[in-house]
Each structure stands twice: as C-alpha cells, then as structure tokens.
Design an enzyme around this catalytic site. Structure first.
Site: not given
Length: 652
Positions: A505, A588
């Site tokens: 994710h 990120h």
C-alpha cells in the site's frame, strides 16, 4: 527459670529496639544525620533500606497537613531594593489557616533560603541551576551553561553530578541556528529547547532513573523534503551510575514521530511530558507552519522503559492554540491537566482543569472539572482546594494562592519568582541517599504532590473525552498484478531480515486519531472529494532508521509540470485536508518493517536490485482507497484491519 529469664530478656531487647526504631522513624533528617554518630548500631539502623523506606512513608503522611514548596526566586543583595538581584532556592512553608475575611487560604508561615554547597557551585561554574523534576524529595537539576545533570537531596546535604552521556551527538543542523545560541556550544547543552530530561523512580528495579531525550536530527532531501529522524534517547540508572542508549521505536507511528517537549512530572512509576506529534517528512515549503500535527501527552514507563502517548481534551490538542501555560500536576492522587479554555474564552483569559481519576493506560478519558477566570501560571497544589500560582501578565513574578471553592486569591508577601524553573512540593524529610548504600524498598512511591485535606465541595461538570479513539490510516491500493510483484520482493526481504507481513500500500494519510464513527464519516465524505484515479510512479528506493520506513519505495510527488505528479499531489492533499491535516504525508510504499542496522539496510537495498530491478522505476494506476484501523504499538500488524474501501474512476 534461668531459661525463661533469658527469653524474657530477649523479648525486652526486641521491644526496646522496636520502640527506638519507631521513635527514630519520626525524626527529621537533620537530627537523624547527627544520630548516626551515636553508635554503630544506630548508624546501621538509620542507613538500613527498610528503615529509609519506613521513614519516608511516615514523613510523607505526617507532612501532608503542612505543605512546603521549593522554588527558585530572585532576591536583592544586602536587603537593598536598589541592589543587584541573585537567584536563590527558597523553601516556602505553609500552614492551613482561615484569614480575617473568612476565606480559606493557606498561611505562609516562613521562608527558608537553602544554601547551595560551595563544592556544587564550583562544579557548575557558578551558573544558574534549573529544576527539572523531583521524586521522593530528590531533585534533578541542570546548570544553565554546563548542561551537566545533578541529583540533589537538600535534606541530607547530598548532591551527585552524573557522568557525561555519550549517546546524543551534536547536530550541525541545529547548532547556532536560533537567535542567541552560541555556535561553539554543543546543542545538547540547550536543554530547555533541545533535550527533554525526565527524572523518576522505577519500583520494579528499586532504582532511580534519568531519561534524556535528544532533539530529532534533520536531513534535507534532494526533492525538497525535510526528514525528522528518530529521537536519540539515553537512560541513566543510579545503581550503576552509568548511561545507556535506548531504542525509541515506541515514539513513532506509520507517518509521524512523537516528540516529548517539556517534562511535567513523575507520578506512580510514570514520567510525563507535554509533547508534539510531527510529520516524519514534510515539504520545506510547509515546514515552518505545517510540521506540527497535534499537542499530546507523552508518558514513559520507568519499569518497562516504553513510551506511550495520550490525547489531550478538546482544542488543547491543536498545536496552533495558545497553550503555553498547559501544565500537569497531581491533585488528590489524580492527574490534573491545566489548559487554556478556548471554547468558553476565545482570548485565553480562563483556565480549564481536566482530571484522570483512574489511570488505565493511554486511552484513559479526561473529565472536565472546573473553569476559572485566570490566565496565570499554575505551580503546585497546596491542598485539594488551593493552587499556588505565579503572575505572568507582567515581569513582577509575584505569587498568589487561588482557592477553587471560594474563587478568591491571596498574594504572598515574598520577592519575585524566577520563571525559568519549576516549583516542587517539598517536605524536606527524605533521608534517601543518592551516593549509594540504601536503595529504597518501598513499592508505593508516588510523589507527594497531591493532598486530600478537604472533599471537593462542588460537583464537577463532566465532559468526557471519548476514550475509544483509535489510529486510522488511508491507503492507496496498487492493482493486483503490481501487488503480487511487490509481495514477492517483500517475502524475500522478510526471509532474510525478518519483520511482519505487509499488505502492499501507499500511505496517503497517517496517524488519524478519532472514533471509528467519525473516521468512517470522513472517509465517506472523501468519496465526493477524490473520485478519479491517478498514476503512482516510483522515484527511488531508500532506507530509513524508522521501524515503519525501514526499506521503502518513494513515490514521485515533485511539483513538476508532469500531469501524473499533479494528479497525485492533488489527490494526496485532498485526502489530508478531509481528515483535518494542514499538509499531506509524503507518498511512500514500505517494503520492509524492522529494526535493522545501517549495514543491514544497505544489504536490503542491494538485494532489491537483485530480486527485481524493474520495481525501482515502475509506474502503476491507483484505483482504490482503503481506510485501515491500525495500532502502531502492534509491530506484528495482527490487530490491523481494513474497515472501508471504495473504487476510483480511472481512464488510462
């Protein structure tokens, strides 16, 4: 008969010893220090750890009705009001009294200036001493210039300079960057701003500890982000007379760090700081005003040596509120929080008091008790109805007592207080040695800062802060084929370096603190703000010394003319604003969670290129956003769960 006489003689001797011990345990420290010279037997008794603990317990109980406060104040030399002033430590002795007006206020019965030993003055170079905290009548001090930590027991005239600690290196990013800071003085000396010391007692190991938390080191990335790295922390233990470095992974969430800013107090095995939650990475354009997320309370368990955090009630959590007088004290053996009541007084002219009646961990609710029309500095409770406060509207530094029941105040006839030092409710009765030889054995060692002389005479206005607040995070979910590709790399890294299994994710919004109902409502409203999918492009592979960003893929979020970057920045910013954040998380995708050394992180980064070099430059669409409930204390991720998800419209 002779045997009976011998037995009776032994009984009489034991009774005599018990009576002597009971009498001695009620005497003041100054007398006991003299009585140590009477005989070897009395010396052994007075220095015995069991006797020291018994004396402390009895003295605490006997001194509850006669509170004293130790603080630093400015006095004129030679009793001349025109002469120069000097800072002295003074013991203010109070007696309970009803004054002529019929209003209940403690009576200031005496002021005793406490002499600083000449050897201690030489040790500190004559610089001003600041009170950091206290526990069992032992006071932790720091000189203004040298920065050396000192433990002091005024009752038995003992002081102990602690050895230098080597674990908080100087930061060239910080030295001399603020006005008035000498560039040739290490930043660790500027403790008021740079380091957050704490002092207390560990009942498990029967030991005293000092916690020193350094300022987060900074780094500026090439793409315009400022990175706040994990805090450096060292712990001093009195029994070993040494410092040791301590890991601070309990001071981070997925996307933020928790920064203990101002030490408040020690109470029942816990040290308390007022603190801030900061973004780990923030764009330099936003760094000056958008770096802070919320005000929090940070706790340190002296036994487990683990940090916890606690949310503040109402608007006190807003870092942009004027809360410079926020203060934690002990009130009737409960934790009391003083803070500006902005809800009823938008100009900050009144205080609210919130209380934790029964502490049960970081999610314990606050109960609002009272609001009073004063905007001054609270110093200490003199009893359950009366607070000692300092005038801050001018530079006089005058002291007054404020009665919560009668809502009246009474000024004290003493010279001004120096406002850079804490006040300590101090009984001057402890014979606990800081030079060794009598470790405290009493396991009930709360500070003597709260009193229960009177019942609280007016019903509290109960305004409970919801104790079911959790942490939530919004994730951008890669397509299934991309997730499978990433999972293969994750699995290979995990086999070699350990760590939990991570669902691939991109963190879009992190450290959302609210109830599940509110989190779901905000997530539903997000569906009308962010409707279109967008592309995510991997910029580079980096490693960090954080647990949750050990090895990660940085997603391109540069403010370029590239349409994909604009779409990603717009969607990320909209998600953050929807949940009340002033700026957004740096996008990120973490490949590995763990506590790796620098060498291990370097090897992990090299291994990624061997496993799948294409992963470092791939681009993929984001078509789903998900809301996850997370517990950042659970490093196994087993308690993390997805509670909502929706699909974005995407046109390639």
């Amino acid at each position: 008969m002779e045997i009976d006489d011998v037995n009776m003689s032994g009984v009489h001797k034991n009774i005599e010893q018990d009576v002597v011990e009971q009498i001695l345990s009620t005497l003041p420290p100054k007398t006991l220090m003299r009585f140590k010279c009477v005989s070897k037997r009395w010396y052994a008794l007075i220095t015995n750890p069991r006797f020291v603990a018994k004396h402390l317990s009895i003295s605490k109980h006997n001194n509850r009705s006669t509170p004293s406060v130790l603080l630093k104040r400015l006095v004129h030399k030679d009793n001349n009001t025109d002469s120069e002033t000097q800072a002295v430590f003074s013991l203010l002795k109070f007696r309970n009294n009803i004054d002529g007006g019929g209003e209940a206020h403690s009576f200031l019965s005496g002021v005793e200036d406490i002499d600083i030993p000449s050897s201690l003055s030489l040790k500190t170079g004559g610089s001003s001493l600041h009170i950091i905290g206290h526990c069992n009548e032992i006071i932790c001090l720091v000189p203004a210039v040298s920065g050396e930590v000192i433990l002091w027991n005024p009752a038995i005239h003992e002081f102990k300079p602690l050895p230098p600690q080597p674990y908080l290196p100087n930061s060239p990013e910080i030295i001399g960057t603020l006005p008035g800071w000498p560039k040739d003085v290490p930043y660790s000396i500027h403790r008021e701003y740079m380091d957050s010391l704490g002092f207390g007692y560990d009942p498990r190991s029967d030991d005293y500890k000092v916690v020193n938390i350094g300022y987060p080191c900074l780094e500026r990335s090439l793409d315009g982000y400022r990175i706040n790295f994990p805090l450096k922390t060292a712990v001093y233990t009195l029994s070993t007379d040494s410092w040791r470095e301590m890991k601070t992974f309990s001071l981070e969430t997925q996307s933020t760090i928790l920064f203990p800013d101002r030490f408040q107090m020690y109470f029942k095995g816990m040290c308390y700081w007022s603190g801030l939650e900061l973004h780990k990475e923030v764009h330099l354009f936003d760094a000056m005003e958008e770096e802070f997320i919320r005000n929090i309370i940070i706790l340190f368990d002296m036994g487990d040596e683990v940090f916890h955090d606690m949310l503040l009630p109402g608007s006190l959590s807003d870092p942009f509120e004027v809360s410079f007088n926020m203060r934690l004290l002990v009130w009737n053996e409960s934790i009391a929080l003083f803070g500006l009541e902005s809800e009823n007084s938008p100009y900050g002219v009144s205080f609210g008091i919130w209380v934790i009646d029964e502490f049960d961990g970081p999610k314990t609710p606050w109960t609002k008790h009272i609001c009073f029309e004063l905007n001054e500095k609270p110093l200490a409770f003199l009893n359950s109805d009366e607070i000692l406060m300092e005038v801050i509207k001018d530079t006089s530094g005058r002291l007054f007592s404020y009665n919560l029941s009668t809502k009246t105040l009474k000024y004290l006839p003493i010279d001004s207080v120096q406002n850079d030092s804490a006040a300590v409710v101090y009984g001057n009765y402890s014979i606990v040695s800081i030079l060794g030889g009598n470790k405290l054995e009493n396991k009930d060692n709360s500070t003597n800062a709260g009193f229960s002389l009177f019942e609280y005479s007016f019903p509290p206005s109960r305004s409970m802060v919801d104790n079911e607040w959790h942490s939530y995070s919004v994730w951008a979910i890669p397509p299934d084929d991309v997730s499978l590709k990433i999972k293969k790399v994750m699995q290979a890294l995990r086999l070699e370096f350990g760590g939990p299994e991570i669902e691939p994710h991109i963190t879009v919004v992190g450290s959302i603190r609210m109830t599940q109902e509110n989190a779901l409502n905000e997530f539903r409203s997000l569906q009308s703000c962010v409707t279109s999918g967008y592309k995510a492009k991997v910029n580079q592979v980096v490693t960090r010394s954080f647990y949750y960003q050990c090895v990660l893929l940085v997603i391109d979020s540069s403010f370029s003319s590239d349409d994909e970057s604009f779409e990603l920045c717009g969607a990320t910013g909209a998600c953050g604003r929807c949940f009340g954040f002033h700026n957004s998380v740096r996008p990120h995708l973490s490949l590995l969670y763990g506590n790796l050394t620098e060498e291990e992180r370097r090897k992990a980064k090299e291994k990624i290129s061997i496993l799948d070099k294409s992963i470092t430059g791939m681009s993929f669409p984001i078509t789903r956003l998900a809301l996850h409930k997370i517990d950042y204390k659970d490093k196994t991720l087993k308690s993390w769960e997805k509670i909502a998800e929706y699909t974005l419209l995407y046109f390639d």
